[in-house]
Design a protein around this motif. Structure first.
Motif, PDB file in Angstrom:
ATOM      1  N   TYR A   1       0.827  -1.306  -0.019  1.00 19.67           N
ATOM      2  CA  TYR A   1       0.046   0.139   0.038  1.00 19.67           C
ATOM      3  C   TYR A   1       0.783   1.456   0.134  1.00 19.67           C
ATOM      4  N   ARG A   2       2.013   1.125   0.191  1.00 20.74           N
ATOM      5  CA  ARG A   2       2.935   2.040   0.050  1.00 20.74           C
ATOM      6  C   ARG A   2       3.878   1.832  -0.822  1.00 20.74           C
ATOM      7  N   GLU A   3       4.478   3.011  -1.660  1.00 20.04           N
ATOM      8  CA  GLU A   3       5.745   2.954  -2.591  1.00 20.04           C
ATOM      9  C   GLU A   3       6.617   1.850  -2.012  1.00 20.04           C
ATOM     10  N   GLU A   4       7.180   1.724  -1.002  1.00 24.32           N
ATOM     11  CA  GLU A   4       8.327   1.050  -0.581  1.00 24.32           C
ATOM     12  C   GLU A   4       7.624   0.167   0.587  1.00 24.32           C
ATOM     13  N   GLU A   5       7.806  -1.154   0.310  1.00 27.10           N
ATOM     14  CA  GLU A   5       6.978  -1.926   1.485  1.00 27.10           C
ATOM     15  C   GLU A   5       7.968  -3.325   1.612  1.00 27.10           C
ATOM     16  N   ASP A   6       7.791  -3.842   2.914  1.00 24.76           N
ATOM     17  CA  ASP A   6       8.375  -5.070   2.904  1.00 24.76           C
ATOM     18  C   ASP A   6       7.465  -6.416   2.240  1.00 24.76           C
ATOM     19  N   GLY A   7       8.129  -7.009   1.512  1.00 23.65           N
ATOM     20  CA  GLY A   7       7.271  -8.156   0.669  1.00 23.65           C
ATOM     21  C   GLY A   7       6.771  -7.892  -0.505  1.00 23.65           C
TER      22      GLY A   7
END
Lengths: 199, 199
Positions: free
Chosen positions: B62-68
């Motif tokens: 849901y964000r530009e950079e995200e775990d997974g």
């Protein structure tokens, strides 16, 4: 005595024992089995959305170029594989797929950037239902493969050469690609892989 | 008469009626419910591999950079979402998620080019189990979110600000992202989308 007989009758008619409970004679008795038209086509099975889920993949294909596989414009279709709960329980208990086992493969178009999704792909429009089933009485190969499309009521088995050969040669266990399905990998006695999906 | 009473007693003790059958008082009675430690952590639920599957996604974030989420080196993790069969049946019947509904999110590492796979990704190693659950008695927000990792026996609820706000604001129906799950999209009365997954 008459009252007792009446109660016994009620018990018998109502089918008191749930399938799969201890004491049940045949845990497979309640399993949804394949039904065929008079010409031998497989009727679209009902209720596959509540079958046991064994694995998902995206764009999976076995040739360099394949329908539904990864393309420059996207990652290919999302594939979900599910089987009857009774067939799953039988496989977990015995390591064998019982006769009338059905695998339902539901295909979805990948969708992105909707709602709050900013990364990756979720399952968009439903594309097709495909079925692999084990019915040795009816099919010389033991297993047969069907494409029921988006809403076809029935479908003929695909020719042996289009699916069976590859499943027979490469399926990790009894023509089934258990190596691609984490829940089955953990249960297979022939082709064991990683431990059960959810320890 | 004594025989009849004995049979009635057997019937009562054996709990003859299966949960969910017509005439059953409470179809939710047999549902696996959340269990907590003495300090209020959620105990890892058992048996989620046979819960009803509602949708798969890959690299969803849901964000530009995200775990997974999707990275240059791969498409991100495969996410499978499953819920208790009784909660599913209740939602299908009423359009509401009952108290004690649990969603199990199982995460797998994508794997490619194994066995005969030449295109796309299948589900490789199991990475983690996450749970979203509805328990208004226990949580002020109504829902709470847990990361049980690969094999943690229990986990504390994540802080409200890390999950709840986004689920409350963007969940298509009662904090649940039904818009991403084709099987629920077809059932939702609040946020209807495409028709049921498998017509």
């Amino acid at each position: 005595m008459r009252a007792a007989m009446t109660l016994l009758l009620i018990l018998t008619i109502s089918g008191c024992t749930s399938p799969g409970e201890p004491g049940d004679q045949n845990p497979l008795a309640a399993m949804t089995v394949p039904r065929y038209t008079e010409t031998g086509e497989l009727l679209r099975p009902n209720g596959v959305e509540t079958w046991v889920f064994v694995g998902a993949s995206i764009g999976l294909g076995y040739r360099e170029e394949e329908d539904g596989a990864q393309t420059e414009s996207g990652p290919g279709l999302i594939h979900n594989v599910q089987m009857q709960p009774e067939a799953y329980a039988h496989y977990a208990r015995t390591g064998e797929f019982p006769e009338k086992t059905m695998f339902a493969l539901t295909l979805y178009r990948p969708k992105r950037n909707e709602s709050i999704a900013r990364q990756g792909f979720f399952s968009g429009d439903f594309v097709a239902l495909e079925v692999a089933l084990k019915d040795s009485e009816r099919f010389n190969d033991g297993w047969a493969y069907f494409d029921l499309g988006k809403d076809r009521a029935s479908a003929a088995a695909k020719p042996s050469e289009s699916c069976h050969g590859c499943h027979a040669a490469h399926g990790g266990d009894d023509n089934v690609f258990v190596q691609f399905y984490p829940v089955l990998r953990g249960l297979s006695r022939v082709s064991p892989g990683s431990p059960p999906a959810v320890p």
